[in-house]
Design a protein around this motif. Sequence first.
Motif, PDB file in Angstrom:
ATOM      1  N   GLY A 148       0.954  -1.134   0.130  1.00 29.34           N
ATOM      2  CA  GLY A 148       0.030  -0.045   0.110  1.00 29.34           C
ATOM      3  C   GLY A 148       0.732   1.129  -0.090  1.00 29.34           C
ATOM      4  O   GLY A 148       1.982   1.359   0.401  1.00 29.34           O
ATOM      5  N   HIS A 149       0.225   2.309  -0.413  1.00 29.44           N
ATOM      6  CA  HIS A 149       0.862   3.541  -0.630  1.00 29.44           C
ATOM      7  C   HIS A 149       0.456   4.474   0.419  1.00 29.44           C
ATOM      8  O   HIS A 149      -1.014   4.691   0.626  1.00 29.44           O
ATOM      9  N   SER A 150       1.278   5.364   1.109  1.00 29.68           N
ATOM     10  CA  SER A 150       0.877   6.333   2.132  1.00 29.68           C
ATOM     11  C   SER A 150       0.022   5.933   3.216  1.00 29.68           C
ATOM     12  O   SER A 150       0.321   4.879   3.858  1.00 29.68           O
ATOM     13  N   MET A 151      -1.253   6.565   3.238  1.00 34.23           N
ATOM     14  CA  MET A 151      -2.460   5.752   4.200  1.00 34.23           C
ATOM     15  C   MET A 151      -2.675   4.294   4.118  1.00 34.23           C
ATOM     16  O   MET A 151      -2.648   3.392   4.860  1.00 34.23           O
ATOM     17  N   GLY A 152      -2.286   3.843   2.736  1.00 36.34           N
ATOM     18  CA  GLY A 152      -2.454   2.358   2.425  1.00 36.34           C
ATOM     19  C   GLY A 152      -1.058   1.727   2.654  1.00 36.34           C
ATOM     20  O   GLY A 152      -1.210   0.676   3.093  1.00 36.34           O
ATOM     21  N   GLY A 153      -0.158   2.613   2.861  1.00 37.10           N
ATOM     22  CA  GLY A 153       1.068   1.834   3.591  1.00 37.10           C
ATOM     23  C   GLY A 153       1.094   1.755   4.621  1.00 37.10           C
ATOM     24  O   GLY A 153       1.251   0.794   5.375  1.00 37.10           O
ATOM     25  N   GLY A 154       0.415   2.431   5.563  1.00 40.54           N
ATOM     26  CA  GLY A 154       0.039   2.248   6.932  1.00 40.54           C
ATOM     27  C   GLY A 154      -0.770   1.437   7.220  1.00 40.54           C
ATOM     28  O   GLY A 154      -0.734   0.678   7.855  1.00 40.54           O
ATOM     29  N   GLY A 155      -1.771   1.068   6.303  1.00 35.88           N
ATOM     30  CA  GLY A 155      -2.674   0.336   6.187  1.00 35.88           C
ATOM     31  C   GLY A 155      -2.058  -1.292   5.901  1.00 35.88           C
ATOM     32  O   GLY A 155      -2.514  -2.285   6.603  1.00 35.88           O
ATOM     33  N   SER A 156      -1.110  -1.386   5.175  1.00 35.64           N
ATOM     34  CA  SER A 156      -0.335  -2.471   5.061  1.00 35.64           C
ATOM     35  C   SER A 156       0.312  -3.180   6.327  1.00 35.64           C
ATOM     36  O   SER A 156       0.280  -4.287   6.563  1.00 35.64           O
ATOM     37  N   LEU A 157       0.665  -2.057   7.090  1.00 38.58           N
ATOM     38  CA  LEU A 157       1.453  -2.374   8.141  1.00 38.58           C
ATOM     39  C   LEU A 157       0.486  -3.075   9.125  1.00 38.58           C
ATOM     40  O   LEU A 157       0.733  -3.945  10.004  1.00 38.58           O
ATOM     41  N   ALA A 158      -0.613  -2.273   9.300  1.00 37.80           N
ATOM     42  CA  ALA A 158      -1.900  -2.664  10.178  1.00 37.80           C
ATOM     43  C   ALA A 158      -2.199  -3.843   9.783  1.00 37.80           C
ATOM     44  O   ALA A 158      -2.641  -4.782  10.757  1.00 37.80           O
ATOM     45  N   ALA A 159      -2.321  -4.179   8.713  1.00 31.97           N
ATOM     46  CA  ALA A 159      -2.882  -5.726   8.120  1.00 31.97           C
ATOM     47  C   ALA A 159      -1.893  -6.634   8.414  1.00 31.97           C
ATOM     48  O   ALA A 159      -2.367  -7.977   8.781  1.00 31.97           O
ATOM     49  N   ALA A 160      -0.677  -6.567   8.111  1.00 34.64           N
ATOM     50  CA  ALA A 160       0.368  -7.398   8.641  1.00 34.64           C
ATOM     51  C   ALA A 160       0.413  -7.767  10.283  1.00 34.64           C
ATOM     52  O   ALA A 160       0.549  -8.792  10.694  1.00 34.64           O
ATOM     53  N   ALA A 161       0.181  -6.523  10.990  1.00 30.42           N
ATOM     54  CA  ALA A 161       0.004  -6.806  12.426  1.00 30.42           C
ATOM     55  C   ALA A 161      -1.346  -7.712  12.996  1.00 30.42           C
ATOM     56  O   ALA A 161      -0.976  -8.454  13.749  1.00 30.42           O
ATOM     57  N   LYS A 162      -2.145  -7.307  12.202  1.00 28.22           N
ATOM     58  CA  LYS A 162      -3.555  -8.303  12.369  1.00 28.22           C
ATOM     59  C   LYS A 162      -3.445  -9.474  12.035  1.00 28.22           C
ATOM     60  O   LYS A 162      -4.099 -10.499  12.644  1.00 28.22           O
ATOM     61  N   ARG A 163      -2.662  -9.719  10.998  1.00 25.67           N
ATOM     62  CA  ARG A 163      -2.617 -11.164  10.198  1.00 25.67           C
ATOM     63  C   ARG A 163      -1.235 -11.707  10.253  1.00 25.67           C
ATOM     64  O   ARG A 163      -0.709 -11.467   8.997  1.00 25.67           O
ATOM     65  N   PRO A 164      -0.630 -12.187  11.247  1.00 19.87           N
ATOM     66  CA  PRO A 164       0.652 -12.310  11.042  1.00 19.87           C
ATOM     67  C   PRO A 164       1.159 -13.694  10.267  1.00 19.87           C
ATOM     68  O   PRO A 164       2.003 -14.099  10.071  1.00 19.87           O
ATOM     69  N   THR A 165       0.031 -14.500   9.845  1.00 26.17           N
ATOM     70  CA  THR A 165       0.435 -15.389   8.843  1.00 26.17           C
ATOM     71  C   THR A 165       0.613 -14.877   7.277  1.00 26.17           C
ATOM     72  O   THR A 165       1.147 -15.893   6.369  1.00 26.17           O
ATOM     73  N   LEU A 166       0.583 -13.508   7.134  1.00 29.50           N
ATOM     74  CA  LEU A 166       0.970 -13.101   5.864  1.00 29.50           C
ATOM     75  C   LEU A 166       2.373 -13.441   5.772  1.00 29.50           C
ATOM     76  O   LEU A 166       3.240 -13.493   6.576  1.00 29.50           O
ATOM     77  N   ARG A 167       2.815 -13.534   4.471  1.00 29.62           N
ATOM     78  CA  ARG A 167       4.115 -13.716   4.172  1.00 29.62           C
ATOM     79  C   ARG A 167       5.152 -12.636   4.155  1.00 29.62           C
ATOM     80  O   ARG A 167       6.419 -12.731   4.115  1.00 29.62           O
ATOM     81  N   ALA A 168       4.545 -11.425   3.537  1.00 29.63           N
ATOM     82  CA  ALA A 168       5.365 -10.240   3.344  1.00 29.63           C
ATOM     83  C   ALA A 168       4.505  -9.254   3.314  1.00 29.63           C
ATOM     84  O   ALA A 168       3.072  -8.929   3.137  1.00 29.63           O
ATOM     85  N   ALA A 169       4.929  -8.026   3.733  1.00 28.40           N
ATOM     86  CA  ALA A 169       4.344  -6.552   3.542  1.00 28.40           C
ATOM     87  C   ALA A 169       5.417  -5.868   2.895  1.00 28.40           C
ATOM     88  O   ALA A 169       6.473  -5.715   3.068  1.00 28.40           O
ATOM     89  N   ILE A 170       4.768  -4.512   1.915  1.00 27.77           N
ATOM     90  CA  ILE A 170       5.647  -3.660   1.423  1.00 27.77           C
ATOM     91  C   ILE A 170       4.692  -2.260   1.470  1.00 27.77           C
ATOM     92  O   ILE A 170       4.002  -2.018   0.412  1.00 27.77           O
ATOM     93  N   PRO A 171       4.989  -1.494   2.547  1.00 30.98           N
ATOM     94  CA  PRO A 171       4.461  -0.158   2.499  1.00 30.98           C
ATOM     95  C   PRO A 171       5.286   0.646   1.712  1.00 30.98           C
ATOM     96  O   PRO A 171       6.559   1.055   1.837  1.00 30.98           O
TER      97      PRO A 171
END
Length: 295
Positions: A163-186
């Motif tokens: 995600g970009h900008s607030m979407g980048g912050g959203g990608s961090l929050a999504a990864a925190a909520k779902r630790p089974t994700l394999r990768a995050a790229i803010p």
Amino acid sequence: MKSRLRRSLRRLSVAAATVAAVGALTAVPAPAHAADNPYQRGPDPTERSVTARRGPFAIDEISVNGGIGAGFNRGTIFYPTDRSQGTFGAVAVIPGFLSPESLVRWFGPRLASQGFVVMTLTTNGLTDTPESRSEQLLAALDYLTTRSQVRDRIDPSRLAVMGHSMGGGGSLAAAAKRPTLRAAIPLAPWSLTKNWSDLTVPTLIIGAENDNVAPVAGHSERFYDSMTNVPEKAYLEMAGGNHVDPTAESDLVAKFTISWLKRFVDDDTRYDQFLCPAPRPNRQISEYRDTCPHS
């Protein structure tokens, strides 16, 4: 008579040994890395392949209307048409504050042609918070793996968010909520949350040196430093870049996003070469920090 028989037997023994030796020399073993990693997709990567506008996979796309109850507005799914290599990992990508899907749409064909199913999103509202965008990212992944037309092409255990900008912050929050994700790229992430010490998903942050919307000192760099529990992390700062530059189609951003996703969604260590050792500052990169992926 007996001597002739013994000579014939010796000749047959020598011939059999010769055939066996030649066979051993000419046999071609199967590549070990292919057998060791069932998620590996595509040919051996090169600098040229990770910066190419299109990868080795032919792709197609589907427009999706999420609607009420889906958890997201609408988007576009890009996917490899090849069914011979099994399932693929999947990535959901969301834009930032006041930004349309078109800003991140280029990631769809670029990543899909490298062997991923990708969904780029239109947000529910242009002013949605990072928290809301995190929920939309996770809803998109759930849709991809359970209800979409391409669900049978996706490995639901290999998912990622961008995600970009607030979407980048959203990608961090999504990864925190779902630790089974394999990768995050803010990308140039913006968030009021500054401490991401609970994050355990491998994360690549791409910031921009001259970003005056989400200045790196208070956002990208601070987020990176707070990630004390992620197994692997990296921070790339685009030299002279502004807030929008990480979303502009470029070989630099493509190279590192492709390599990060390949390495952590596909467990493909062939891509370590593009992440480690860390690149030195140059005309494109003003700073790069990492933990250096461990094969």
